[in-house]
Design a protein around this motif. Structure first.
Motif, PDB file in Angstrom:
ATOM      1  N   LEU A   7       0.883  -1.176   0.000  1.00  0.00           N
ATOM      2  CA  LEU A   7       0.000   0.000   0.000  1.00  0.00           C
ATOM      3  C   LEU A   7       0.911   1.213   0.000  1.00  0.00           C
ATOM      4  N   GLY A   8       0.815   2.006  -1.056  1.00  0.00           N
ATOM      5  CA  GLY A   8       1.859   3.004  -1.296  1.00  0.00           C
ATOM      6  C   GLY A   8       1.411   4.446  -1.203  1.00  0.00           C
ATOM      7  N   GLY A   9       2.092   5.280  -1.993  1.00  0.00           N
ATOM      8  CA  GLY A   9       1.821   6.711  -1.968  1.00  0.00           C
ATOM      9  C   GLY A   9       2.911   7.477  -1.243  1.00  0.00           C
ATOM     10  N   THR A  10       4.042   6.805  -0.985  1.00  0.00           N
ATOM     11  CA  THR A  10       5.170   7.451  -0.293  1.00  0.00           C
ATOM     12  C   THR A  10       6.472   7.076  -1.003  1.00  0.00           C
ATOM     13  N   SER A  30       1.954  -2.699  -6.255  1.00  0.00           N
ATOM     14  CA  SER A  30       1.817  -1.480  -5.452  1.00  0.00           C
ATOM     15  C   SER A  30       0.441  -0.893  -5.696  1.00  0.00           C
ATOM     16  N   SER A  31      -0.174  -0.410  -4.625  1.00  0.00           N
ATOM     17  CA  SER A  31      -1.485   0.214  -4.741  1.00  0.00           C
ATOM     18  C   SER A  31      -1.397   1.693  -4.409  1.00  0.00           C
ATOM     19  N   LEU A  32      -1.945   2.510  -5.304  1.00  0.00           N
ATOM     20  CA  LEU A  32      -1.996   3.965  -5.092  1.00  0.00           C
ATOM     21  C   LEU A  32      -3.450   4.397  -5.006  1.00  0.00           C
ATOM     22  N   GLY A  34      -4.628   7.227  -6.018  1.00  0.00           N
ATOM     23  CA  GLY A  34      -4.999   7.974  -7.216  1.00  0.00           C
ATOM     24  C   GLY A  34      -5.269   9.437  -6.935  1.00  0.00           C
ATOM     25  N   ARG A  35      -4.691   9.955  -5.852  1.00  0.00           N
ATOM     26  CA  ARG A  35      -4.919  11.357  -5.491  1.00  0.00           C
ATOM     27  C   ARG A  35      -4.073  12.329  -6.310  1.00  0.00           C
ATOM     28  N   VAL A  36      -2.856  11.887  -6.691  1.00  0.00           N
ATOM     29  CA  VAL A  36      -1.917  12.779  -7.375  1.00  0.00           C
ATOM     30  C   VAL A  36      -2.059  12.570  -8.876  1.00  0.00           C
ATOM     31  N   VAL A  46       1.333  -2.030 -10.797  1.00  0.00           N
ATOM     32  CA  VAL A  46       0.705  -0.940 -10.047  1.00  0.00           C
ATOM     33  C   VAL A  46      -0.801  -0.985 -10.287  1.00  0.00           C
ATOM     34  N   ARG A  47      -1.566  -0.825  -9.214  1.00  0.00           N
ATOM     35  CA  ARG A  47      -3.013  -0.650  -9.365  1.00  0.00           C
ATOM     36  C   ARG A  47      -3.375   0.695  -8.724  1.00  0.00           C
ATOM     37  N   VAL A  48      -4.432   1.306  -9.212  1.00  0.00           N
ATOM     38  CA  VAL A  48      -4.779   2.654  -8.733  1.00  0.00           C
ATOM     39  C   VAL A  48      -6.253   2.709  -8.341  1.00  0.00           C
ATOM     40  N   GLY A  50      -9.301   3.245  -4.808  1.00  0.00           N
ATOM     41  CA  GLY A  50      -9.705   2.600  -3.555  1.00  0.00           C
ATOM     42  C   GLY A  50     -10.190   1.175  -3.785  1.00  0.00           C
ATOM     43  N   PHE A  51     -10.235   0.409  -2.689  1.00  0.00           N
ATOM     44  CA  PHE A  51     -10.675  -0.989  -2.751  1.00  0.00           C
ATOM     45  C   PHE A  51     -12.161  -1.119  -2.389  1.00  0.00           C
ATOM     46  N   GLY A  52     -12.723  -0.068  -1.787  1.00  0.00           N
ATOM     47  CA  GLY A  52     -14.084  -0.156  -1.279  1.00  0.00           C
ATOM     48  C   GLY A  52     -14.085  -0.587   0.177  1.00  0.00           C
ATOM     49  N   GLY A  53     -13.314   0.119   1.000  1.00  0.00           N
ATOM     50  CA  GLY A  53     -13.304  -0.154   2.442  1.00  0.00           C
ATOM     51  C   GLY A  53     -12.599  -1.455   2.783  1.00  0.00           C
ATOM     52  N   THR A  73       1.895   3.317   3.558  1.00  0.00           N
ATOM     53  CA  THR A  73       1.207   4.577   3.266  1.00  0.00           C
ATOM     54  C   THR A  73       1.733   5.680   4.185  1.00  0.00           C
ATOM     55  N   HIS A  74       1.295   6.883   3.894  1.00  0.00           N
ATOM     56  CA  HIS A  74       1.734   8.050   4.666  1.00  0.00           C
ATOM     57  C   HIS A  74       1.255   7.938   6.114  1.00  0.00           C
ATOM     58  N   PRO A  75       2.035   8.429   7.073  1.00  0.00           N
ATOM     59  CA  PRO A  75       1.640   8.310   8.487  1.00  0.00           C
ATOM     60  C   PRO A  75       0.278   8.936   8.805  1.00  0.00           C
ATOM     61  N   PHE A  76      -0.191   9.865   7.957  1.00  0.00           N
ATOM     62  CA  PHE A  76      -1.492  10.499   8.211  1.00  0.00           C
ATOM     63  C   PHE A  76      -2.634   9.833   7.432  1.00  0.00           C
ATOM     64  N   ALA A  77      -2.320   8.782   6.677  1.00  0.00           N
ATOM     65  CA  ALA A  77      -3.370   8.081   5.922  1.00  0.00           C
ATOM     66  C   ALA A  77      -3.972   7.003   6.831  1.00  0.00           C
ATOM     67  N   ALA A  78      -4.755   7.448   7.814  1.00  0.00           N
ATOM     68  CA  ALA A  78      -5.208   6.540   8.884  1.00  0.00           C
ATOM     69  C   ALA A  78      -6.299   5.586   8.419  1.00  0.00           C
ATOM     70  N   GLY A  82      -6.176   1.543   8.825  1.00  0.00           N
ATOM     71  CA  GLY A  82      -7.178   0.826   9.627  1.00  0.00           C
ATOM     72  C   GLY A  82      -7.836  -0.272   8.802  1.00  0.00           C
ATOM     73  N   ASN A  83      -8.159   0.044   7.547  1.00  0.00           N
ATOM     74  CA  ASN A  83      -8.783  -0.948   6.665  1.00  0.00           C
ATOM     75  C   ASN A  83      -7.839  -2.128   6.427  1.00  0.00           C
ATOM     76  N   ALA A  84      -6.547  -1.817   6.271  1.00  0.00           N
ATOM     77  CA  ALA A  84      -5.567  -2.883   6.009  1.00  0.00           C
ATOM     78  C   ALA A  84      -5.480  -3.814   7.225  1.00  0.00           C
ATOM     79  N   GLN A 138      -5.979  18.549   0.535  1.00  0.00           N
ATOM     80  CA  GLN A 138      -7.365  18.164   0.823  1.00  0.00           C
ATOM     81  C   GLN A 138      -7.783  18.484   2.246  1.00  0.00           C
ATOM     82  N   GLU A 139      -6.920  19.126   3.003  1.00  0.00           N
ATOM     83  CA  GLU A 139      -7.190  19.287   4.425  1.00  0.00           C
ATOM     84  C   GLU A 139      -7.163  20.747   4.843  1.00  0.00           C
ATOM     85  N   LEU A 140      -7.611  21.610   3.921  1.00  0.00           N
ATOM     86  CA  LEU A 140      -7.500  23.040   4.183  1.00  0.00           C
ATOM     87  C   LEU A 140      -8.770  23.631   4.785  1.00  0.00           C
TER      88      LEU A 140
HETATM   89  P1  NAP Z   1      -6.854   7.738   3.835  1.00  0.00           P
HETATM   90  O1  NAP Z   1      -7.673   8.880   4.327  1.00  0.00           O
HETATM   91  O2  NAP Z   1      -6.220   6.838   4.821  1.00  0.00           O
HETATM   92  O3  NAP Z   1      -7.729   6.814   2.875  1.00  0.00           O
HETATM   93  C1  NAP Z   1      -8.958   7.230   2.305  1.00  0.00           C
HETATM   94  C2  NAP Z   1      -9.346   6.188   1.279  1.00  0.00           C
HETATM   95  O4  NAP Z   1      -8.501   6.278   0.123  1.00  0.00           O
HETATM   96  C3  NAP Z   1      -9.179   4.761   1.767  1.00  0.00           C
HETATM   97  O5  NAP Z   1     -10.283   4.345   2.530  1.00  0.00           O
HETATM   98  C4  NAP Z   1      -9.021   4.017   0.452  1.00  0.00           C
HETATM   99  O6  NAP Z   1     -10.274   3.891  -0.203  1.00  0.00           O
HETATM  100  C5  NAP Z   1      -8.220   4.984  -0.384  1.00  0.00           C
HETATM  101  N1  NAP Z   1      -6.773   4.744  -0.290  1.00  0.00           N
HETATM  102  C6  NAP Z   1      -5.861   5.387   0.486  1.00  0.00           C
HETATM  103  N2  NAP Z   1      -4.641   4.947   0.245  1.00  0.00           N
HETATM  104  C7  NAP Z   1      -4.755   3.998  -0.699  1.00  0.00           C
HETATM  105  C8  NAP Z   1      -3.827   3.185  -1.390  1.00  0.00           C
HETATM  106  N3  NAP Z   1      -2.501   3.268  -1.144  1.00  0.00           N
HETATM  107  N4  NAP Z   1      -4.298   2.319  -2.320  1.00  0.00           N
HETATM  108  C9  NAP Z   1      -5.627   2.247  -2.579  1.00  0.00           C
HETATM  109  N5  NAP Z   1      -6.566   3.003  -1.972  1.00  0.00           N
HETATM  110  C10 NAP Z   1      -6.123   3.873  -1.039  1.00  0.00           C
HETATM  111  O7  NAP Z   1      -5.750   8.231   2.808  1.00  0.00           O
HETATM  112  P2  NAP Z   1      -5.278   9.729   2.442  1.00  0.00           P
HETATM  113  O8  NAP Z   1      -4.753  10.380   3.654  1.00  0.00           O
HETATM  114  O9  NAP Z   1      -6.342  10.350   1.623  1.00  0.00           O
HETATM  115  O10 NAP Z   1      -4.037   9.382   1.501  1.00  0.00           O
HETATM  116  C11 NAP Z   1      -4.236   8.851   0.203  1.00  0.00           C
HETATM  117  C12 NAP Z   1      -2.912   8.354  -0.332  1.00  0.00           C
HETATM  118  O11 NAP Z   1      -1.999   9.444  -0.405  1.00  0.00           O
HETATM  119  C13 NAP Z   1      -2.269   7.277   0.535  1.00  0.00           C
HETATM  120  O12 NAP Z   1      -1.872   6.230  -0.312  1.00  0.00           O
HETATM  121  C14 NAP Z   1      -1.091   7.968   1.188  1.00  0.00           C
HETATM  122  O13 NAP Z   1       0.026   7.103   1.315  1.00  0.00           O
HETATM  123  C15 NAP Z   1      -0.794   9.123   0.241  1.00  0.00           C
HETATM  124  N6  NAP Z   1      -0.348  10.337   0.952  1.00  0.00           N
HETATM  125  C16 NAP Z   1      -1.107  10.850   1.958  1.00  0.00           C
HETATM  126  C17 NAP Z   1      -0.663  11.977   2.628  1.00  0.00           C
HETATM  127  C18 NAP Z   1      -1.437  12.549   3.778  1.00  0.00           C
HETATM  128  O14 NAP Z   1      -0.975  13.540   4.349  1.00  0.00           O
HETATM  129  N7  NAP Z   1      -2.567  11.975   4.185  1.00  0.00           N
HETATM  130  C19 NAP Z   1       0.543  12.575   2.238  1.00  0.00           C
HETATM  131  C20 NAP Z   1       1.283  12.030   1.200  1.00  0.00           C
HETATM  132  C21 NAP Z   1       0.827  10.911   0.563  1.00  0.00           C
HETATM  133  P3  NAP Z   1     -11.157   2.575  -0.063  1.00  0.00           P
HETATM  134  O15 NAP Z   1     -11.742   2.605   1.319  1.00  0.00           O
HETATM  135  O16 NAP Z   1     -12.157   2.684  -1.156  1.00  0.00           O
HETATM  136  O17 NAP Z   1     -10.231   1.390  -0.227  1.00  0.00           O
END
Ligand code: NAP
Length: 247
Positions: A7-10, A30-32, A34-36, A46-48, A50-53, A73-78, A82-84, A138-140
């Motif tokens: 589970l990626g994004g870092t 690797s799973s992303l 799809g935010r960026v 690579v797959r992009v 969400g999985f659906g919870g 995943t990122h430390p703030f991607a809680a 939790g789902n994992a 997304q957190e402004l």
């Molecule tokens: P989040 O609030 O923990 O997750 C929200 C939803 O996004 C999850 O329930 C899941 O959807 C989907 N998701 C998140 N990470 C995923 C992944 N790696 N692969 C597939 N689905 C994923 O996550 P977030 O804070 O929005 O972060 C999204 C992504 O950006 C993460 O991968 C994280 O590593 C990266 N990122 C986050 C931050 C940050 O500050 N939060 C900073 C840099 C990078 P479903 O429930 O449908 O599966």
């Protein structure tokens, strides 16, 4: 073949995917989220999206016969963490968390810790009037009601409304240097930095620049990691964990 879901994004997740892709007998996906818009892609499959919870992720692990999951995943991607934890427990697939260590305040730092972004928004006007806001696009919303503070908002892609009324946007992706961060603070006469405690080298320069410039920092602390899941701090340790799983 052992199938490993990362589970990626870092940056750490990308580094881990490269290490795993080079291991014989390991297939890495690797799973992303799809935010960026144009992500740096990791090695391997690579797959992009969400999985659906937790239910969706559990189904995915079963359908794809996954042998191990590494949550890098990122430390703030809680939510995804939790789902994992939930999905791995239900499917009995071994799970490891890979998290870089948080930044720690040192001599000369002037940090005020905030438990979350709402607390950070309440603190900001008590510390400055020209804030450098680097909490993600997304957190402004918690800052949108602050009329008395001007914000320099930095994010990789365009930020999501609602936004604070007085602001300038900078779109940029790290790594950043201390010299460039110092120049930015000075150019915009920044008097407070607001950041999450993401940890890692790619974006730590802003905290060093703030210390050098005597700028106070609102530091948002990390959400708690999922309970009962083993964790490591480096991609190399994650590879050792995976080897131990198969041994
Ligand atoms: P989040 O609030 O923990 O997750 C929200 C939803 O996004 C999850 O329930 C899941 O959807 C989907 N998701 C998140 N990470 C995923 C992944 N790696 N692969 C597939 N689905 C994923 O996550 P977030 O804070 O929005 O972060 C999204 C992504 O950006 C993460 O991968 C994280 O590593 C990266 N990122 C986050 C931050 C940050 O500050 N939060 C900073 C840099 C990078 P479903 O429930 O449908 O599966």
């Amino acid at each position: 073949m052992r199938r490993v879901l990362v589970l990626g994004g870092t940056g750490e997740a990308r580094e881990l995917a490269s290490l795993l892709a080079a291991l014989p007998g390991v297939a890495v996906v690797s799973s992303l989220a799809g935010r960026v818009g144009a992500p740096h892609l990791p090695a391997g499959e690579v797959r992009v999206g969400g999985f659906g919870g937790a239910d969706g992720l559990a189904g995915w692990l079963r359908d794809h016969e996954v042998d191990a999951v590494i949550d890098a995943t990122h430390p703030f991607a809680a939510r995804i963490s939790g789902n994992a934890a939930d999905a791995a427990a239900r499917t009995h697939v071994p799970l490891l968390v890979l998290r870089r260590p948080p930044w720690v305040a040192g001599d000369g730092d002037c940090w005020t810790e905030a438990a979350d972004l709402a607390a950070a928004a309440r603190l900001t006007p008590t510390l400055g009037r020209r804030a450098f806001l680097t909490v993600g696009r997304q957190e402004l919303a918690p800052f949108a009601g602050l009329e008395d503070v001007w914000f320099l908002i930095r994010s990789i892609d365009a930020p999501v409304a609602p936004l604070p009324p007085h602001r300038e946007l900078v779109l940029a992706r790290g790594p950043f240097t201390v010299a460039a961060e110092l120049a930015l603070l000075r150019r915009h006469r920044i008097d407070v930095l607001v950041t999450k405690n993401s940890g890692g080298a790619a974006t730590s320069a802003k905290t060093v620049a703030a210390r050098r410039a005597g700028v106070p920092v609102v530091m948002v602390t990390r959400p708690p990691p999922p309970q009962g899941v083993p964790s490591v701090t480096t991609p190399q340790e994650a590879v050792s964990w995976l080897r131990a799983q198969s041994g």
